[in-house]
Design an enzyme around this catalytic site. Structure first.
Site, PDB file in Angstrom:
ATOM      1  N   SER A 227     -14.103   0.279   9.146  1.00 33.59           N
ATOM      2  CA  SER A 227     -13.223   0.435   7.994  1.00 33.59           C
ATOM      3  C   SER A 227     -13.687  -0.382   6.796  1.00 33.59           C
ATOM      4  CB  SER A 227     -11.803   0.008   8.379  1.00 33.59           C
ATOM      5  OG  SER A 227     -10.972  -0.062   7.240  1.00 33.59           O
TER       6      SER A 227
ATOM      7  N   LYS B 108      -4.935  -2.436  13.991  1.00 39.07           N
ATOM      8  CA  LYS B 108      -4.328  -1.360  14.784  1.00 39.07           C
ATOM      9  C   LYS B 108      -4.993  -1.312  16.156  1.00 39.07           C
ATOM     10  CE  LYS B 108      -3.203   1.388  10.686  1.00 39.07           C
ATOM     11  NZ  LYS B 108      -3.880   0.598   9.634  1.00 39.07           N
TER      12      LYS B 108
ATOM     13  N   LYS C 240      -5.867  10.341   0.774  1.00 39.04           N
ATOM     14  CA  LYS C 240      -5.991   9.004   1.333  1.00 39.04           C
ATOM     15  C   LYS C 240      -7.145   8.315   0.611  1.00 39.04           C
ATOM     16  CE  LYS C 240      -6.631   6.574   5.720  1.00 39.04           C
ATOM     17  NZ  LYS C 240      -6.992   6.732   7.162  1.00 39.04           N
TER      18      LYS C 240
ATOM     19  N   ASP D  39     -18.663   3.463  12.694  1.00 36.12           N
ATOM     20  CA  ASP D  39     -17.393   3.731  12.009  1.00 36.12           C
ATOM     21  C   ASP D  39     -16.643   2.414  11.854  1.00 36.12           C
ATOM     22  OD1 ASP D  39     -15.078   4.701  10.936  1.00 36.12           O
ATOM     23  OD2 ASP D  39     -14.770   6.270  12.444  1.00 36.12           O
TER      24      ASP D  39
ATOM     25  N   GLU E 191       0.834  -1.206   0.000  1.00 34.02           N
ATOM     26  CA  GLU E 191       0.000   0.000   0.000  1.00 34.02           C
ATOM     27  C   GLU E 191       0.866   1.251   0.000  1.00 34.02           C
ATOM     28  OE1 GLU E 191      -1.273   1.923   3.418  1.00 34.02           O
ATOM     29  OE2 GLU E 191      -1.109   0.154   4.706  1.00 34.02           O
TER      30      GLU E 191
END
Length: 346
Positions: free
Chosen positions: A176, A195, A122, A174, A60
């Site tokens: 991802s 994370k 992003k 929220d 990435e």
């Protein structure tokens, strides 16, 4: 008879229409699908490796532009690519430059992305079309990188850690897009887990709902990015690159349509104290709420703030785990290429 004649005429018109549409489609073909507009720019060495069945590892670019400052980001990107090469695979860093999706970047392109920093957008899956349409520059997240890797036939992708369900996600929703991408794109993701600024148990529940196989490398516990263990057990353990390769190949040949998550614990010597990290995370989360920092701005803010609060320890750990993931990912890609070469019908 009239009905038969009318039916034949309709079929003829339909066939003519199909021929007309086919003749007006461009010739760009990726993985058997004809794309109507946008070409993916694949670096020559990546294209050659894929055509010869050699191992390729997708990488990435958000970590370059948003993960650390210049020139540390450029040096880390170069080092990660070097580790992939040293372990038998070709690196393919993914980004969007001047509106062109790129798989495999030159040194000059890496440097451009590194100097752009946060000026590069992003870019998750949802953002690809906008960045391309506006001829913009995009640093691809896990979801966008997975998608572009899949388009060109790269089965193994390496990152630091994936996104997940944010803390208090049951109220904010929220979550991802990395998780939904894993549920619909058949690419193996090698990472150090989720994370630890996120809600790891809920993330694993969501991945189960998406039908994603979550495997831990040489452990029975899911790692927590900065630390070796999250306290969450996994149902699948893999102990060698060959184990990983067999798992990936089975997932692809079963046409499950999902990715595989291979979670590699951070090397012990680089692991950060869980108490120190958790204390920093709680303070950073409080500051994010007080400053109304949400959406795709939240993760970069939290990681940067945690790094400040830990005196740089978390960034050093982040770099170390990315390099370790690159090493493991390259070995997995090499094992997968060898498996396919020696047993193409297995």
């Amino acid at each position: 008879m009239a009905s038969s004649s009318s039916s034949s005429a309709a079929v003829s018109r339909l066939n003519n229409l199909r021929r007309h549409l086919d003749s007006n489609l461009p010739d760009t073909t990726i993985k058997g699908s004809r794309l109507n507009a946008i070409k993916v720019k694949v670096a020559a060495e990546v294209s050659e490796a894929l055509s010869l069945g050699r191992p390729v590892v997708a990488l990435e670019s958000t970590i370059i532009s948003h993960g650390m400052p210049y020139p540390q980001n450029l040096e880390t990107a170069k080092q990660v690519e070097a580790i992939v090469r040293e372990n038998g695979a070709i690196p393919a860093t993914i980004a969007i430059l001047d509106g062109a999706p790129c798989v495999g970047l030159s040194i000059e392109e890496l440097e451009r992305l590194a100097t752009l920093g946060t000026k590069a957008q992003k870019t998750a899956r949802r953002d690809i079309a906008h960045v391309v349409a506006t001829s913009g520059n995009g640093a691809t997240t896990v979801s966008a990188s997975m998608l572009l890797a899949s388009m060109v036939g790269i089965p193994v992708f390496v990152t630091g850690g994936i996104g997940g369900v944010h803390r208090h996600g049951e109220h904010t929703m929220d979550i991802s897009s990395d998780l939904t991408e894993l549920g619909r794109t058949p690419v193996a993701v090698v990472c150090a887990g989720v994370k630890s600024i996120l809600d790891i148990p809920r993330t694993l529940e969501y991945l189960e709902t998406q039908g994603v196989c979550v495997a831990a490398y040489k452990t029975n516990e899911f790692p927590a990015f900065f630390t070796e263990s999250s306290g969450c057990k996994v149902s699948c353990r893999v102990d060698t690159p060959e184990d990983c390769a067999r798992l990936i190949e089975a997932n692809i040949k079963l046409n499950l349509g999902t990715g595989v998550l291979i979670a590699v614990p951070i090397p012990r010597e680089h692991s950060t104290s869980g108490h120190i990290i958790e204390s920093a995370i709680q303070k950073a989360l409080k500051e994010a709420r007080e400053n109304n920092i949400t959406g795709n701005a939240e993760t970069p803010f939290l990681l940067a703030r945690v790094n400040e609060l830990t005196g740089g320890a978390s960034l050093a750990s982040n770099i170390a785990l990315v390099k370790n993931n690159a090493l493991v990912g390259a070995k997995v890609a090499t094992a997968l290429a060898q498996l396919r070469e020696h047993c193409p019908s297995c």
